[in-house]
Design a protein around this motif. Structure first.
Motif, mmCIF file in Angstrom:
data_model
loop_
_atom_site.group_PDB
_atom_site.id
_atom_site.type_symbol
_atom_site.label_atom_id
_atom_site.label_comp_id
_atom_site.label_asym_id
_atom_site.label_seq_id
_atom_site.Cartn_x
_atom_site.Cartn_y
_atom_site.Cartn_z
ATOM 1 N N ILE A 296 46.944 31.863 38.639
ATOM 2 C CA ILE A 296 46.748 33.220 38.127
ATOM 3 C C ILE A 296 48.085 33.860 37.787
ATOM 4 C CG2 ILE A 296 46.125 35.562 38.873
ATOM 5 C CD1 ILE A 296 43.627 34.408 40.097
ATOM 6 N N ALA A 297 49.087 33.622 38.625
ATOM 7 C CA ALA A 297 50.409 34.193 38.363
ATOM 8 C C ALA A 297 50.982 33.667 37.052
ATOM 9 C CB ALA A 297 51.354 33.881 39.526
ATOM 10 N N ASN A 298 50.650 32.420 36.731
ATOM 11 C CA ASN A 298 51.173 31.818 35.505
ATOM 12 C C ASN A 298 50.415 32.304 34.266
ATOM 13 O OD1 ASN A 298 52.897 29.625 34.191
ATOM 14 N ND2 ASN A 298 50.841 28.987 33.574
ATOM 15 N N ASP A 299 49.078 32.406 34.377
ATOM 16 C CA ASP A 299 48.287 32.822 33.207
ATOM 17 C C ASP A 299 46.916 33.300 33.660
ATOM 18 O OD1 ASP A 299 47.140 33.259 30.782
ATOM 19 O OD2 ASP A 299 47.212 31.182 30.086
ATOM 20 N N LEU A 300 46.804 34.599 33.883
ATOM 21 C CA LEU A 300 45.549 35.181 34.359
ATOM 22 C C LEU A 300 44.411 34.971 33.366
ATOM 23 C CD1 LEU A 300 43.895 36.961 36.305
ATOM 24 C CD2 LEU A 300 44.880 38.972 35.175
ATOM 25 N N LYS A 301 44.727 34.889 32.075
ATOM 26 C CA LYS A 301 43.697 34.809 31.038
ATOM 27 C C LYS A 301 43.445 33.382 30.566
ATOM 28 C CE LYS A 301 44.616 39.511 29.420
ATOM 29 N NZ LYS A 301 44.962 40.386 28.267
ATOM 30 N N SER A 302 43.864 32.408 31.366
ATOM 31 C CA SER A 302 43.664 31.015 30.953
ATOM 32 C C SER A 302 42.184 30.658 30.944
ATOM 33 C CB SER A 302 44.400 30.075 31.906
ATOM 34 O OG SER A 302 43.775 30.059 33.183
ATOM 35 N N GLU A 303 41.849 29.614 30.194
ATOM 36 C CA GLU A 303 40.453 29.170 30.117
ATOM 37 C C GLU A 303 39.929 28.722 31.480
ATOM 38 O OE1 GLU A 303 39.789 26.240 27.154
ATOM 39 O OE2 GLU A 303 40.562 27.457 25.488
ATOM 40 N N GLN A 304 40.804 28.107 32.281
ATOM 41 C CA GLN A 304 40.389 27.626 33.601
ATOM 42 C C GLN A 304 40.036 28.797 34.522
ATOM 43 O OE1 GLN A 304 39.667 24.653 34.169
ATOM 44 N NE2 GLN A 304 40.219 23.911 36.209
ATOM 45 N N ILE A 305 40.823 29.855 34.481
ATOM 46 C CA ILE A 305 40.535 31.027 35.304
ATOM 47 C C ILE A 305 39.251 31.697 34.818
ATOM 48 C CG2 ILE A 305 41.294 33.359 35.900
ATOM 49 C CD1 ILE A 305 42.743 31.221 37.457
ATOM 50 N N LEU A 306 39.100 31.835 33.498
ATOM 51 C CA LEU A 306 37.897 32.459 32.946
ATOM 52 C C LEU A 306 36.652 31.661 33.323
ATOM 53 C CD1 LEU A 306 36.519 34.580 31.231
ATOM 54 C CD2 LEU A 306 37.001 33.172 29.204
ATOM 55 N N LYS A 307 36.743 30.339 33.198
ATOM 56 C CA LYS A 307 35.611 29.496 33.565
ATOM 57 C C LYS A 307 35.289 29.645 35.053
ATOM 58 C CE LYS A 307 34.123 24.641 33.793
ATOM 59 N NZ LYS A 307 34.494 23.229 33.523
ATOM 60 N N GLY A 308 36.326 29.616 35.874
ATOM 61 C CA GLY A 308 36.137 29.737 37.313
ATOM 62 C C GLY A 308 35.499 31.062 37.688
ATOM 63 N N PHE A 309 35.941 32.134 37.044
ATOM 64 C CA PHE A 309 35.389 33.442 37.378
ATOM 65 C C PHE A 309 33.942 33.570 36.896
ATOM 66 C CE2 PHE A 309 35.033 38.132 36.809
ATOM 67 C CZ PHE A 309 35.123 38.453 38.161
ATOM 68 N N GLN A 310 33.647 33.031 35.717
ATOM 69 C CA GLN A 310 32.272 33.077 35.211
ATOM 70 C C GLN A 310 31.317 32.309 36.125
ATOM 71 O OE1 GLN A 310 32.978 31.555 31.249
ATOM 72 N NE2 GLN A 310 32.952 33.619 30.330
ATOM 73 N N LEU A 311 31.764 31.138 36.594
ATOM 74 C CA LEU A 311 30.931 30.349 37.512
ATOM 75 C C LEU A 311 30.777 31.057 38.859
ATOM 76 C CD1 LEU A 311 32.255 26.746 36.777
ATOM 77 C CD2 LEU A 311 30.006 27.684 36.198
ATOM 78 N N THR A 312 31.829 31.735 39.292
ATOM 79 C CA THR A 312 31.765 32.484 40.551
ATOM 80 C C THR A 312 30.782 33.630 40.435
ATOM 81 O OG1 THR A 312 34.063 31.921 41.075
ATOM 82 C CG2 THR A 312 33.113 33.809 42.231
ATOM 83 N N ALA A 313 30.852 34.372 39.326
ATOM 84 C CA ALA A 313 29.928 35.489 39.107
ATOM 85 C C ALA A 313 28.481 35.003 39.034
ATOM 86 C CB ALA A 313 30.307 36.236 37.832
#
Length: 338
Positions: A296-313
């Motif tokens: 997250i510190a490197n790239d909060l808007k990365s595809e991996q973070i977005l995918k992870g958050f969508q799956l978490t939600a």
């Protein structure tokens, strides 16, 4: 604005909606005595047993030269604490201030200190301060239960006093007339402290909520119509600030179990590590990162973070998911996915 005790960010809009006059509010926040919540309401911090003991010790030393009725001391977070005292001829007494932590049984407890001039700075424990009788605590067995951080704070306060009145040192004995009685209402004996309470505190201030990292309270989750499930100490702190009308319960890594018994308005809130790995266990696979926080510190808007958050939600179903950083700022919120 930054809270000087817990280092969380305070948005301007929180200050604007508070009913307290802004100059007074900001002054109180800067002194560490007010905690501002997201709805503009205010809670009172108190001082720890360590800060209160430091106040009493400094006042006792100062009173070797003349009576004092108000004393300030340094705290571990770098701001000063100030309290009214009674003192005369090397003796001082002070009451631990009131705070909004509902289960702090030491608030308004009287602390006493007696000082004599010596060649160096010494701190002794008198009646009401417990003795460690088991190994494994911060203090060796057989010694008074004054933790290292408050001991350093007390000695720093005494050093200020001896420098102010121009002596080489002082021996200060700190006691609590009702310490042994109060200790019977704590878990001190079970953890290895007998005969009184412990002198503790890492910041010098008492946060106005219970951040004890105990077992998840299933009954509390069931009974709460508005509940925040969080994952650790920082999550507890920021959840209380962000969602003051909710009951905050530590779920740790048992989020799924907590969701099964929760109903009504449910929020999952905390730092990204446990929450995103709960929602997407493979989030770090095939990446160069060692932790979610690093990613997250490197790239909060990365595809991996977005995918992870969508799956978490999605896994959270009807619960809102709120991810905060270590300063308490919301960085991901499932409400924004709708």
């Amino acid at each position: 604005m930054i809270d000087p005790v817990n280092k969380s960010e305070i948005p301007d809009e929180w200050i604007e909606i508070s009913s307290m006059e802004s100059t007074k509010l900001i002054e109180g926040i800067n002194k560490g005595i007010y905690v501002l919540l997201s709805n503009g309401s205010i809670l009172n911090r108190g001082y720890t047993t360590g800060t209160t003991a430091a106040i009493a010790a400094k006042a006792a030393v100062l009173s070797l030269k003349s009576e004092v009725n108000h004393v300030s001391v340094p705290t571990p977070v770098g701001i000063r604490a100030s309290m009214a005292v009674k003192s005369t001829n090397g003796y001082a007494s002070v009451k631990k201030p009131f705070n909004d932590h509902e289960s702090d049984i030491t608030k308004e407890l009287e602390f006493e200190a007696r000082a004599i001039e010596t060649d160096e700075i010494q701190v002794d424990a008198g009646r009401g301060i417990g003795i460690v009788y088991r190994d494994g605590l911060q203090i060796d067995k057989g010694n008074p239960a004054i933790n290292p951080v408050p001991m350093k704070q007390i000695k720093a306060a005494i050093k200020e006093a001896v420098d102010e009145i121009g002596i080489s040192g002082a021996k200060v004995t700190i006691s609590l007339p009702k310490g042994e009685e109060i200790a019977k209402k704590t878990l001190n004996y079970k953890v290895g402290i007998k005969g009184g309470i412990s002198i503790a505190g890492t910041t010098g201030f008492v946060e106005p909520w219970n951040d004890h990292l105990g077992e998840m309270k299933v009954d509390l989750i069931k009974e709460s119509s508005k509940v925040v499930l969080t994952t650790g100490r920082l999550g507890i702190r920021y959840s209380n600030i962000l969602f003051p009308d909710h009951t905050v319960v530590l779920a740790g890594n048992r989020i799924s179990e907590a969701l099964k018994v929760a109903s009504g308005d449910v929020i999952i809130c905390g730092l990204p590590g446990l929450i995103l790995k709960w929602g997407y266990p493979e989030i770090l696979e095939n990446t160069q990162y060692a932790s979610v926080a690093e990613m997250i510190a490197n790239d909060l808007k990365s595809e991996q973070i977005l995918k992870g958050f969508q799956l978490t939600a999605k896994k959270a179903e009807n619960a809102r998911v709120v991810i905060v950083n270590r300063q308490g700022t919301i960085i991901l919120d499932s409400e924004e996915l709708k």
